[in-house]
Enzyme design. Structure first.
Site, mmCIF file in Angstrom:
data_model
loop_
_atom_site.group_PDB
_atom_site.id
_atom_site.type_symbol
_atom_site.label_atom_id
_atom_site.label_comp_id
_atom_site.label_asym_id
_atom_site.label_seq_id
_atom_site.Cartn_x
_atom_site.Cartn_y
_atom_site.Cartn_z
ATOM 1 N N ASN A 1 63.068 35.508 22.104
ATOM 2 C CA ASN A 1 61.964 35.590 20.852
ATOM 3 C C ASN A 1 61.630 34.486 20.380
ATOM 4 O O ASN A 1 62.317 33.433 20.192
ATOM 5 C CB ASN A 1 62.570 36.587 19.783
ATOM 6 C CG ASN A 1 63.741 36.324 19.216
ATOM 7 O OD1 ASN A 1 64.747 35.679 20.034
ATOM 8 N ND2 ASN A 1 63.910 37.012 17.805
ATOM 9 N N GLU B 1 59.601 33.312 16.693
ATOM 10 C CA GLU B 1 58.905 33.632 15.405
ATOM 11 C C GLU B 1 58.342 32.758 14.918
ATOM 12 O O GLU B 1 57.934 31.570 15.603
ATOM 13 C CB GLU B 1 60.536 33.896 14.574
ATOM 14 C CG GLU B 1 61.228 35.116 14.989
ATOM 15 C CD GLU B 1 62.295 35.450 13.962
ATOM 16 O OE1 GLU B 1 62.614 34.579 13.193
ATOM 17 O OE2 GLU B 1 62.983 36.419 14.033
ATOM 18 N N ALA C 1 56.280 30.993 11.123
ATOM 19 C CA ALA C 1 56.180 31.186 9.613
ATOM 20 C C ALA C 1 55.232 32.238 8.953
ATOM 21 O O ALA C 1 55.471 32.762 8.056
ATOM 22 C CB ALA C 1 55.873 29.911 8.967
ATOM 23 N N CYS D 1 58.505 38.914 20.754
ATOM 24 C CA CYS D 1 59.948 39.443 21.315
ATOM 25 C C CYS D 1 60.347 38.668 22.513
ATOM 26 O O CYS D 1 59.460 38.418 23.306
ATOM 27 C CB CYS D 1 59.812 41.013 21.654
ATOM 28 S SG CYS D 1 59.925 41.912 20.015
ATOM 29 N N GLU E 1 61.343 40.280 25.117
ATOM 30 C CA GLU E 1 60.909 40.787 26.383
ATOM 31 C C GLU E 1 59.419 40.612 26.751
ATOM 32 O O GLU E 1 58.959 40.325 27.875
ATOM 33 C CB GLU E 1 60.785 42.447 26.165
ATOM 34 C CG GLU E 1 62.194 43.117 25.862
ATOM 35 C CD GLU E 1 62.760 43.038 24.390
ATOM 36 O OE1 GLU E 1 62.325 42.154 23.743
ATOM 37 O OE2 GLU E 1 63.492 43.841 23.938
ATOM 38 N N CYS F 1 62.077 47.299 21.255
ATOM 39 C CA CYS F 1 61.030 48.065 20.232
ATOM 40 C C CYS F 1 60.095 48.586 20.971
ATOM 41 O O CYS F 1 59.542 48.431 22.048
ATOM 42 C CB CYS F 1 60.440 46.854 19.362
ATOM 43 S SG CYS F 1 59.142 45.845 20.275
ATOM 44 N N CYS G 1 57.500 46.745 22.854
ATOM 45 C CA CYS G 1 57.833 46.222 24.230
ATOM 46 C C CYS G 1 58.026 47.085 25.144
ATOM 47 O O CYS G 1 57.735 47.067 26.389
ATOM 48 C CB CYS G 1 59.191 45.246 24.021
ATOM 49 S SG CYS G 1 58.739 43.812 23.064
HETATM 50 N N1 THU Z 1 63.460 41.473 18.862
HETATM 51 C C1 THU Z 1 63.261 41.118 20.438
HETATM 52 O O1 THU Z 1 63.078 39.953 20.501
HETATM 53 N N2 THU Z 1 63.514 42.017 21.058
HETATM 54 C C2 THU Z 1 63.947 43.326 20.738
HETATM 55 O O2 THU Z 1 64.136 44.115 21.334
HETATM 56 C C3 THU Z 1 64.005 43.636 19.169
HETATM 57 C C4 THU Z 1 63.421 42.439 18.424
HETATM 58 C C5 THU Z 1 63.015 40.324 17.888
HETATM 59 C C6 THU Z 1 62.020 40.146 17.173
HETATM 60 C C7 THU Z 1 62.393 39.413 16.006
HETATM 61 O O3 THU Z 1 62.127 38.019 16.102
HETATM 62 C C8 THU Z 1 63.745 39.575 15.858
HETATM 63 O O4 THU Z 1 64.300 40.227 17.022
HETATM 64 C C9 THU Z 1 64.290 40.693 14.704
HETATM 65 O O5 THU Z 1 63.427 41.736 14.973
#
Ligand code: THU
Length: 132
Positions: free
Chosen positions: A43, A45, A47, A54, A56, A87, A90
């Protein structure tokens, strides 16, 4: 190393590189294509929170950039002792390239639970849905 050990190792390495300064929830994913190639992602992120991507999705981007399009299986590894599932967005992205994919949810000890994507995303809308 073979099979899921291989996917777990790739997901774990990607997770260690996750950029998650806001959620502190690093995630790694590794997928195997029909040809046997492995691609991973973490993942990333931002700001501006909604712009985060994500693990995936990152792995799928790496696969497409690598010239492949069919996902046979994908393993997802969260930061803690609990298994996490992809999620909803994804699941839809995985379906685009692997409606028949297996989805492995791993915990940090390498224990894995496997689902068919079709069970995680029943009656999916996909490329076939656009055909007349
Ligand atoms: N996240 C993923 O990368 N994959 C998932 O399957 C669930 C959530 C990430 C998104 C965000 O950066 C962090 O986890 C918290 O939600």
């Amino acid at each position: 190393m073979t099979g899921l050990d291989d996917l777990f190792a790739h997901a774990n390495a990607a997770r260690e590189r996750a950029y998650a300064p806001y959620s502190h929830f690093g995630v790694g994913a590794a997928l195997r294509t029909d040809s046997g190639a492995v691609f991973s992602g973490c993942n990333v992120e931002n700001a501006a929170f909604p712009l985060g991507v994500c693990a995936e999705t990152s792995a799928i981007s790496a696969m497409i950039a690598g010239g492949e399009r069919r996902i046979a299986e994908i393993l997802v590894l969260g930061p803690g002792p609990k298994k996490i599932a992809p999620c909803g967005a994804c699941r839809q992205r995985i379906a685009e390239f692997g409606a028949g994919a297996r989805v492995h949810l791993a915990d940090e000890r390498g224990e894995v639970e496997t689902f068919a994507l079709a069970d995680l995303l029943p009656r999916a809308f996909g490329p076939e849905s656009l055909k007349p």
